[in-house]
Design an enzyme around this catalytic site. Structure first.
Site, PDB file in Angstrom:
ATOM      1  CG  HIS A   1      -1.814  -1.095   1.186  1.00  0.00           C
ATOM      2  ND1 HIS A   1      -2.410  -1.502   2.492  1.00  0.00           N
ATOM      3  CD2 HIS A   1      -2.429  -1.875   0.414  1.00  0.00           C
ATOM      4  CE1 HIS A   1      -3.422  -2.392   2.210  1.00  0.00           C
ATOM      5  NE2 HIS A   1      -3.395  -2.665   0.846  1.00  0.00           N
TER       6      HIS A   1
ATOM      7  CB  THR B   1      -8.303  -0.229  -2.989  1.00  0.00           C
ATOM      8  OG1 THR B   1      -7.132  -0.923  -2.533  1.00  0.00           O
ATOM      9  CG2 THR B   1      -8.778  -0.448  -4.194  1.00  0.00           C
TER      10      THR B   1
END
Length: 494
Positions: A427, A473
């Site tokens: 991430h 996301t």
């Protein structure tokens, strides 16, 4: 033959690039869009999720194809490495994933960064967990109006096909959330209380169907090639630009030097937080902040033992808040890669306490002009070092994991609390971060348009400028919608 010409060229086919394509299509129906992907199409369905394939051997073979230029299987974990993982020590098997980017390898206990990037149609959207939690207020971009960002997050939920409670009948999970809520809900607003993990899935009688980027681009897949096409196994070597305007891209087939040019009215670079700054650097676009501020959240991993019946199937989430900086995911785990110790008699439950790390301009991606990667671009390396603040938060995160394990049942015997190397979450953020002003500390504006350019945009986790603990996301897709709408509204009137 004259160069191909497109209204929009999107480099990268992951969730952010796909969100650009879908939003532009909705706002600008006649736009001619080309999407470029360096990796292959690994499934018949463009961008479908690999976890929908039931056969583990078939799924594993396809995952190998998504590993870029280094398509080797990841070796299985050894007994010694498994014992090290159980004991909370350093597990070297985590560094053998093909396509890995490693920083500070000589000091793995403190300053290791271990990241990975998929290369296939759909990008990481073919492999992600499908978790779609929303960021806390502290994690959100402070210079985007709160109501506008909230609306974008709702729009992103629609693009990803988010289900707020995909296993709503799981009574064991419901009871666990009640116990967790009693410990963590006090003082929280209703939307930040313990809850099911929102996921980009469709519930089925057998479980769930996982959403990839096929869900985002949807019926664009069937459009004529002149309207929308994905060029797989095609590398973008350079963004062609002049006087603050991108005019096209130079492309080549992966593994070859034969190149061609596509003229473009607008270019969106949506590779990922490592390869987006790489492409800008290779194109001579090098703002001061490019590649700097690389940041990720740590994962504190804790295995718990649960004796509730029936066995739990659903995933739960303890959201981050301004006062509670951790985002905690709790889900059943099979321990498939590790032998199950005989003293573990209940259901193993995995937990990830996502812990933010401090942002520093000195933590950065570097590019080596003397070496080339499999794309033919300057080789990537990473410089990263943890801070005193990181260490303090990690101690609190470990204590939080143990506290939650006691609420679940107990910490699983034989398993220590471990901290995965930063980057392991995949991430990582900040390398093309957005800013309120062009002050040298950011690469793009609030709409992800690169400073000094009229028609060049960046996309993906790399644009996030804040410290985060929450899976990004949904956040990333939300931010992509701002740039996509700006492109559509500006270009369709030209």
């Amino acid at each position: 033959m004259p160069p191909l010409s497109k209204d929009v060229v999107i480099v990268g086919s992951g969730p952010a690039g796909s969100a650009y394509a879908r939003t532009i299509r909705r706002e600008w129906p006649e736009a001619r869009i080309l999407m470029v992907e360096a990796g292959p199409q690994i499934l018949p369905e463009l961008g479908a999720h690999l976890d929908n394939i039931a056969d583990p051997e078939e799924r594993s073979a396809l995952e190998v194809k998504a590993q870029g230029g280094d398509r080797n299987r990841r070796p299985s974990i050894s007994k010694e490495e498994w014992e090290a993982r159980r004991a909370g020590g350093f597990d070297a098997s985590m560094l053998r994933r093909s396509g890995l980017f490693i920083a500070n390898e000589a000091d793995p206990s403190e300053s290791l960064f271990a990241g990975f990037s998929a290369a296939n149609v759909g990008g990481m959207g073919t492999k992600w967990s499908t978790g779609c939690p929303s960021p806390s207020m502290a994690e959100r971009v402070p210079f985007i109006a709160a109501d506008a960002l909230e609306a974008a997050l709702c729009e992103a939920e629609g693009l990803l096909g988010v289900h707020k409670d995909p296993r709503s009948g799981d009574q064991t999970a419901i009871k666990l959330r009640e116990r967790l809520g009693a410990a963590f809900n006090e003082g929280r607003s209703p939307e930040r209380r313990v809850r099911p993990m929102p996921m980009a899935v469709t519930p089925t009688a057998e479980g769930v169907t996982f959403h990839g980027t096929d869900v985002i681009i949807a019926d664009m897949i069937g459009e004529p090639e002149d309207s929308f096409v994905i060029m797989a196994e095609t590398v973008c070597r350079r963004i062609i630009h002049e006087n603050g305007k991108a005019t096209g891209v130079e492309l080549c087939r992966a593994g070859t030097d034969e190149s061609w040019v596509v003229n473009a009215a607008t270019v969106v670079v949506a590779c990922d937080a490592l390869h987006t700054p790489q492409l800008l650097h290779a194109s001579g676009i090098r703002p001061e902040a490019l590649g700097r501020h690389i940041n990720d959240h740590y994962i504190v991993s804790q295995i718990a033992e649960m004796h509730d019946e029936p066995p739990m199937k659903a995933m739960s989430w303890i959201p981050a808040t301004d006062e509670f900086p951790f985002s905690v995911t709790i889900a059943p785990t099979s321990l498939a890669t590790m032998p199950k110790p005989p003293e573990l008699s209940g259901q193993p439950v995995g937990m990830g306490v996502f812990c933010p790390s401090d942002i520093s301009a000195e933590n950065r991606v570097l590019f080596d002009e003397t070496r080339r990667d499999w794309r033919g671009l300057p080789a990537i390396s990473i410089r990263w070092k943890q801070s005193a603040g990181d260490l303090e938060r990690l101690d609190k995160a470990k204590a939080t994991g143990l506290r939650i394990a006691e609420i679940i049942g107990r910490p699983a015997p034989g398993f220590a609390t471990i901290v995965l190397p930063v980057g392991s979450s995949l991430h990582y953020q900040g390398t093309v971060r957005m800013g309120e002003t062009d002050d040298g500390a950011s690469v793009c504006d609030r709409n992800s348009r690169v400073w000094g350019f009229d028609n060049l945009y960046v996309a993906g986790n790399g644009v996030i400028p804040t410290m985060t603990a929450t899976n990004p996301t949904l956040y990333t897709v939300a931010l992509a919608t701002f740039g996509a709408r700006e492109i559509a509204h500006a270009r369709r009137t030209v």
